[in-house]
Design a protein around this motif. Structure first.
Motif, PDB file in Angstrom:
ATOM      1  N   SER A   6       7.129  11.250   0.602  1.00 30.43           N
ATOM      2  CA  SER A   6       7.568   9.897   0.234  1.00 30.43           C
ATOM      3  C   SER A   6       6.444   8.974  -0.208  1.00 30.43           C
ATOM      4  CB  SER A   6       8.285   9.241   1.437  1.00 30.43           C
ATOM      5  OG  SER A   6       9.377  10.005   1.852  1.00 30.43           O
ATOM      6  N   HIS A   7       5.229   9.234   0.245  1.00 29.67           N
ATOM      7  CA  HIS A   7       4.146   8.283  -0.001  1.00 29.67           C
ATOM      8  C   HIS A   7       3.858   8.142  -1.499  1.00 29.67           C
ATOM      9  CE1 HIS A   7       0.330   6.197   0.322  1.00 29.67           C
ATOM     10  NE2 HIS A   7       0.564   6.017   1.616  1.00 29.67           N
ATOM     11  N   PRO A   8       3.625   6.911  -1.972  1.00 28.32           N
ATOM     12  CA  PRO A   8       3.354   6.675  -3.404  1.00 28.32           C
ATOM     13  C   PRO A   8       2.152   7.442  -3.941  1.00 28.32           C
ATOM     14  CG  PRO A   8       3.839   4.603  -2.295  1.00 28.32           C
ATOM     15  CD  PRO A   8       3.736   5.635  -1.227  1.00 28.32           C
ATOM     16  N   ARG A   9       1.247   7.887  -3.051  1.00 34.80           N
ATOM     17  CA  ARG A   9       0.066   8.609  -3.522  1.00 34.80           C
ATOM     18  C   ARG A   9       0.453   9.886  -4.289  1.00 34.80           C
ATOM     19  NH1 ARG A   9      -0.004  10.535   1.924  1.00 34.80           N
ATOM     20  NH2 ARG A   9      -1.404   8.904   2.677  1.00 34.80           N
ATOM     21  N   PHE A  10       1.647  10.406  -4.024  1.00 28.43           N
ATOM     22  CA  PHE A  10       2.065  11.651  -4.666  1.00 28.43           C
ATOM     23  C   PHE A  10       2.713  11.425  -6.033  1.00 28.43           C
ATOM     24  CE2 PHE A  10       2.260  12.444  -0.036  1.00 28.43           C
ATOM     25  CZ  PHE A  10       1.287  13.427   0.046  1.00 28.43           C
TER      26      PHE A  10
END
Length: 613
Positions: free
Chosen positions: A171-175
């Motif tokens: 879920s993290h935006p870093r991905f």
């Protein structure tokens, strides 16, 4: 949401370089869809500095000790390796041109510390390609306290990629900056034989006691050291190996089975039956041949064994390395299910958990402020609720999406076992066909049930057995039917003589079935014969074999019973036992002259038409 780019379908034996001849794409998320594809090999051979975050020590040891990589001189970073040792490796200029660092997630921060200590951090972030292998493990293995360590640093690396045969949609935006790829195949990976039984360990015990069922070795993946030890000790098996993590608790739990323990299994250690905990579900090469049988064993009675099929299950049955196509002789999933409704998608679960997590965190922080303003002591009763998906800073809770993903993943894996259909569907989504077989007919529970209800359950089981006989490949169903004949003889006679449709019309009533059987006896030769036999042989009566033969022959002739070819049927004394109407004791009895002869004594009269009259 995970939206993979689908490449041209591969053949089942193709390697990773067929899909990606130039190696792992920079800043990519690769769903390789199949184990043993060679993605790790591709990065080990790639002409660049690499950090390979590998999910466990056995995987690192496997790569480190492989002759394939000897000239590359990989450097392993596990427990006991210090940041100083890593710094020396980073500074080393002799040997192989490129650095290949193999590291567990837990040890990952030591690389950062090492680079800092020699003022090479910027070089590390810019020049090293970071590859997160078996990328699903960060969501699946929440029990590992420091499993998320690499996620704290990946935003700093210029080039990051991740790969797995069973990816998780983080879920993290870093991905978001990663390009998603999915490799597809022209054919199925094989067939999973699903045995859905209330007592899966009993099925496994049957397998252990019948080793001749399997042409080669059997590899069992079961995430319980204690239950594995019990299976071994109870069965008395000696041709067995157990592979698990070498810690004090496991050694104690193995008990007497500790003599079969191996920490780093290889082909030389394999026995007829080989058990592995979840530590060995992924990432290592199980070298055997195509006669091997792979078993994924799960049991709701031991909740932590319910590994997600789409992760742990798929990974473990894909461990085999055998020519020509890594396919085993057979794949079994032995399990039970939670008897619940449909499962939610991972996206639905993530959405629900995100909403609830934010609500709980808001409540926690507001309560903290209220306690401070009101001069009250905060008992932190909400802390156990939120600690698994938050970080705390100066007493304030902040959402940690990576931890929340772990919670979502755990629920998703658990819901896979909701019912038989969700289990089957999970395997099919992993590109396997599924065949379902039954270990036995379910045992009838008698408590608080009428005889008609019990009769209906038995009839339903027998109907299922007749409709789908190929699903019952074990002897257990037939053995249970023998017990049914002893315990429910009225019903079994009615099934044989009246038929199931008539029994259903009679609403499974024992009294009505008795009446119909008596009526049927007047026109049904078999029923008439049973009636005559019941009137010919008495309880506690003793009969020589010769007497039995003469009496039965008289009844056969009276009813004009013939063999299939039309000739006269000749009676044998052993025929009496075949009718299942009596419990007989074989031994010596006195004949009419008082001499001892071979014969039978009637110990018990089971149901006959005569009893019904």
């Amino acid at each position: 949401m995970y939206k993979p780019i689908v490449n041209k379908p591969l053949n089942i034996g193709d390697r990773f370089n067929v899909a990606f001849p130039d190696g792992i794409p920079l800043n990519s998320n690769v769903d390789k869809s199949k184990t043993a594809l060679g993605i790790t090999y591709a990065e080990m051979m790639a002409p660049r500095n690499s950090i390979l975050a590998l999910s466990s020590v056995p995987i690192i040891e496997d790569k480190y000790n492989s002759k394939d990589y000897a000239h590359i001189q990989p450097f392993k970073i596990i427990k006991g390796v210090t940041s100083g040792m890593i710094a020396n490796e980073l500074l080393r200029e002799d040997g192989y041109k490129y650095k290949k660092l193999l590291v567990t997630p837990e040890s990952f921060p030591k690389i950062i510390e090492a680079a800092k200590s020699i003022r090479k951090l910027k070089w590390l972030y810019n020049d090293f390609f970071l590859f997160l292998d078996e990328s699903h493990c960060y969501a699946v293995e929440a029990f590992r306290e420091d499993i998320l360590n690499p996620f704290k640093f990946i935003e700093h690396f210029k080039n990051v990629s991740m790969g797995s045969a069973t990816p998780f949609p983080y879920s993290h935006p870093r991905f978001n900056r990663l390009e998603n790829y999915k490799i597809t195949y022209k054919e199925k990976f094989g067939v999973v034989t699903l045995i859905n039984n209330e007592h899966p360990q009993s099925v496994m015990m049957h397998f252990i006691k019948n080793p001749d069922m399997f042409p080669g070795r059997v590899h069992v993946f079961f995430a319980s050291v204690t239950a594995t030890a019990k299976l071994i000790n109870t069965s008395g098996i000696t041709e067995v190996m157990v592979a698990c993590n070498c810690d004090k608790k496991n050694m104690v739990n193995l008990g007497e089975a500790i003599k079969y323990y191996v920490e780093q299994p290889s082909e030389k250690d394999f026995k007829k039956f080989n058990f592995y905990t979840s530590r060995y579900n992924e990432g290592w090469d199980l070298i055997d041949d195509s006669t091997a049988t792979m078993i994924f064993l799960t049991d709701k009675a031991i909740p932590h064994t319910l590994g997600g099929i789409q992760f742990k299950g798929f990974q473990c049955v894909g461990r085999l390395r055998s020519k020509p196509d890594n396919k085993p002789n057979k794949i079994y999933h032995i399990t039970n299910n939670l008897e619940l409704g449909d499962m939610k998608s991972i996206e639905e679960i993530q959405k629900i958990r995100l909403y609830n997590a934010n609500a709980h965190i808001r409540q926690f922080n507001e309560h903290k402020i209220a306690c401070k303003n009101d001069g009250q002591v905060d008992l932190e009763l909400l802390l156990p609720v939120i600690k698994n998906y938050t970080d705390l800073n100066n007493g304030k809770a902040y959402l940690n999406l990576d931890k929340l993903d772990q919670q979502s993943c755990a629920q998703y894996c658990r819901e896979t076992y909701n019912n038989a259909e969700t289990i089957k569907s999970a395997w099919e989504k992993c590109n396997y066909d599924v065949e379902e077989i039954k270990f036995s007919i379910p045992v009838i529970v008698h408590e608080r049930k009428s005889s008609a209800t019990i009769n209906k359950e038995i009839v339903d089981h027998i109907k299922e057995l007749r409709i789908n006989p190929s699903a019952y490949i074990f002897d257990n169903a037939a053995n249970l039917l023998k017990h049914y004949r002893q315990d429910y003889n009225i019903l079994i006679d009615a099934i044989e003589l009246l038929g199931i449709e008539k029994i259903e019309q009679l609403k499974y009533s024992n009294n009505d079935m008795k009446a119909q059987l008596i009526e049927q006896s007047n026109k049904n030769v078999d029923a008439q014969l049973r009636l005559l036999i019941g009137n010919t042989f008495d309880l506690n009566g003793e009969y020589t074999n010769k007497e039995i033969k003469v009496k039965l022959q008289g009844l056969y002739d009276q009813l004009n019973i013939r063999k299939p070819d039309g000739s006269r049927k000749i009676a044998k004394a052993s025929d009496l036992n075949n009718f299942n109407m009596f419990e007989l004791d074989e031994g010596k009895v006195k004949d009419e002259k008082g001499k001892w002869q071979h014969g039978l004594k009637v110990l018990r009269i089971n149901y006959t038409i005569a009893n019904a009259a």
